[in-house]
Design a protein around this motif. Sequence first.
Motif, short mmCIF file in Angstrom:
data_model
loop_
_atom_site.label_atom_id
_atom_site.label_comp_id
_atom_site.label_asym_id
_atom_site.label_seq_id
_atom_site.Cartn_x
_atom_site.Cartn_y
_atom_site.Cartn_z
N ARG A 170 0.80 -1.22 0.00
CA ARG A 170 0.00 0.00 0.00
C ARG A 170 0.83 1.27 0.00
NH1 ARG A 170 -5.20 -0.98 4.08
NH2 ARG A 170 -6.01 -2.85 3.01
N VAL A 171 2.10 1.15 0.32
CA VAL A 171 2.97 2.34 0.37
C VAL A 171 4.12 2.23 -0.62
CG1 VAL A 171 4.45 3.79 1.82
CG2 VAL A 171 2.38 2.77 2.80
N ILE A 172 4.96 1.20 -0.45
CA ILE A 172 6.18 1.09 -1.25
C ILE A 172 5.87 0.80 -2.72
CG2 ILE A 172 8.32 -0.22 -1.57
CD1 ILE A 172 8.41 -0.68 1.42
N LEU A 173 5.03 -0.19 -2.97
CA LEU A 173 4.73 -0.57 -4.35
C LEU A 173 4.07 0.56 -5.13
CD1 LEU A 173 4.94 -2.81 -6.44
CD2 LEU A 173 2.73 -3.68 -5.65
N PRO A 174 3.03 1.23 -4.61
CA PRO A 174 2.45 2.36 -5.36
C PRO A 174 3.43 3.49 -5.58
CG PRO A 174 0.92 1.60 -3.67
CD PRO A 174 2.22 0.91 -3.40
N ALA A 175 4.26 3.80 -4.56
CA ALA A 175 5.22 4.89 -4.71
C ALA A 175 6.29 4.57 -5.74
CB ALA A 175 5.86 5.21 -3.37
N ALA A 176 6.62 3.28 -5.86
CA ALA A 176 7.66 2.87 -6.82
C ALA A 176 7.10 2.60 -8.20
CB ALA A 176 8.36 1.61 -6.30
N MET A 177 5.78 2.68 -8.37
CA MET A 177 5.16 2.29 -9.64
C MET A 177 5.66 3.09 -10.84
SD MET A 177 3.23 0.03 -10.89
CE MET A 177 2.51 -0.63 -9.38
N PRO A 178 5.88 4.41 -10.77
CA PRO A 178 6.41 5.12 -11.94
C PRO A 178 7.74 4.55 -12.43
CG PRO A 178 5.57 6.68 -10.35
CD PRO A 178 5.55 5.35 -9.68
N SER A 179 8.64 4.26 -11.49
CA SER A 179 9.93 3.70 -11.85
C SER A 179 9.79 2.28 -12.39
CB SER A 179 10.86 3.70 -10.63
OG SER A 179 12.14 3.21 -10.97
N ILE A 180 8.89 1.50 -11.80
CA ILE A 180 8.67 0.12 -12.25
C ILE A 180 8.18 0.11 -13.70
CG2 ILE A 180 7.25 -1.94 -11.92
CD1 ILE A 180 7.30 -1.36 -8.92
N LEU A 181 7.21 0.96 -14.00
CA LEU A 181 6.64 0.98 -15.35
C LEU A 181 7.63 1.50 -16.38
CD1 LEU A 181 3.02 2.18 -14.52
CD2 LEU A 181 3.77 -0.11 -15.18
N THR A 182 8.51 2.40 -15.96
CA THR A 182 9.57 2.84 -16.87
C THR A 182 10.50 1.68 -17.20
OG1 THR A 182 9.50 5.11 -16.00
CG2 THR A 182 11.51 4.42 -17.14
N GLY A 183 10.87 0.92 -16.18
CA GLY A 183 11.69 -0.27 -16.41
C GLY A 183 11.00 -1.28 -17.30
N CYS A 184 9.68 -1.41 -17.14
CA CYS A 184 8.92 -2.34 -17.99
C CYS A 184 8.94 -1.91 -19.45
CB CYS A 184 7.48 -2.44 -17.48
SG CYS A 184 7.29 -3.35 -15.93
N ARG A 185 8.85 -0.63 -19.70
CA ARG A 185 8.89 -0.14 -21.09
C ARG A 185 10.26 -0.42 -21.71
NH1 ARG A 185 5.75 5.55 -21.85
NH2 ARG A 185 5.87 4.83 -24.01
N ILE A 186 11.32 -0.23 -20.94
CA ILE A 186 12.66 -0.55 -21.45
C ILE A 186 12.78 -2.05 -21.69
CG2 ILE A 186 15.12 -0.51 -20.91
CD1 ILE A 186 14.57 1.99 -19.20
N GLY A 187 12.29 -2.83 -20.73
CA GLY A 187 12.35 -4.28 -20.88
C GLY A 187 11.55 -4.79 -22.06
N LEU A 188 10.43 -4.13 -22.38
CA LEU A 188 9.61 -4.54 -23.52
C LEU A 188 10.35 -4.33 -24.83
CD1 LEU A 188 6.88 -5.53 -24.59
CD2 LEU A 188 6.11 -3.15 -24.58
N VAL A 189 11.01 -3.19 -24.96
CA VAL A 189 11.79 -2.92 -26.18
C VAL A 189 12.91 -3.95 -26.33
CG1 VAL A 189 13.31 -1.26 -27.32
CG2 VAL A 189 11.26 -0.46 -26.14
N ILE A 190 13.59 -4.23 -25.23
CA ILE A 190 14.66 -5.23 -25.27
C ILE A 190 14.10 -6.60 -25.65
CG2 ILE A 190 16.34 -6.47 -23.85
CD1 ILE A 190 16.77 -3.88 -22.30
N SER A 191 12.93 -6.93 -25.14
CA SER A 191 12.31 -8.22 -25.44
C SER A 191 12.04 -8.37 -26.93
CB SER A 191 11.01 -8.38 -24.64
OG SER A 191 11.25 -8.36 -23.26
N CYS A 192 11.54 -7.31 -27.55
CA CYS A 192 11.28 -7.35 -29.00
C CYS A 192 12.56 -7.62 -29.78
CB CYS A 192 10.65 -6.04 -29.46
SG CYS A 192 8.97 -5.75 -28.85
N ILE A 193 13.64 -6.97 -29.38
CA ILE A 193 14.92 -7.15 -30.07
C ILE A 193 15.45 -8.56 -29.89
CG2 ILE A 193 17.32 -6.38 -30.17
CD1 ILE A 193 16.32 -3.62 -29.23
#
Length: 255
Positions: A170-193
């Motif tokens: 309820r605290v750590i995960l929601p607060a870290a969500m912007p950074s997590i989703l940024t990492g996911c977008r980078i990971g998605l691009v890498i996955s395609c390659i």
Amino acid sequence: MTSRLISANLLLGLAPIALVIAAWQGLVSFGFAPATLLPPPGYVFSRLLQQLVSWTFQQEIAATLVRLFAGFAIAVVLGVSIGIAAAANPAINAVVRPIVRVLAPLPKVALYPALLLLLGFGHGSKITLVTADALFPILLSTYYGASTVEQKLIWSAMAAGTSRYEILFRVILPAAMPSILTGCRIGLVISCIVVFLAEMITSTDGLGHALVTAARTFQAVDMFVPLITISLLGLILNALLGAVRSYLLRGFPEA
């Protein structure tokens, strides 16, 4: 005002693509590249439309997407779990940190021959390679996001009698969500390659396999079709993930 801003951003985003296509057409039209090796973009896009309605090509796309989604999903689960655990527990952090420092810079494709020997030539080796490559951007982004959560938020939750489990979700995960989703977008691009590269190296199906097959038979037009297809898939998936990010972070100023 918002619609005008979206339209302007869309035009700015399409402009580089249009310039690349124009330069491509110019190279062919002015004879800088033979059409047998670099076919005109009109021929390639026309062939792409023909292939998209072909059941065989749809199966190639499906094989690539299965490997892509499976590897990326595993990377997200592992990366977020390990990243948050390392940020929350010093003992886990002490174990994870040296492993990440050693393995993160390593080109994971170098491990692909070993994966082929262990897991075979099917989906398993390719999914594992995608997971290995996409894991570290997600893990590091999660760890950074969870580590930079303001301590006063955690203290306030503890003072209110919130359990450590609830603080985590309820605290750590929601607060870290912007950074997590940024990492996911980078990971998605890498996955395609990575999935495309793995299919090029050894596969009996998938877009990478389709490209290699066309290259071996000197079918230049058919060689460019898988390239454009994986680029379009990456563009669409990145846009979808961006929409999910905007929805999940609609309460955040930066979203």
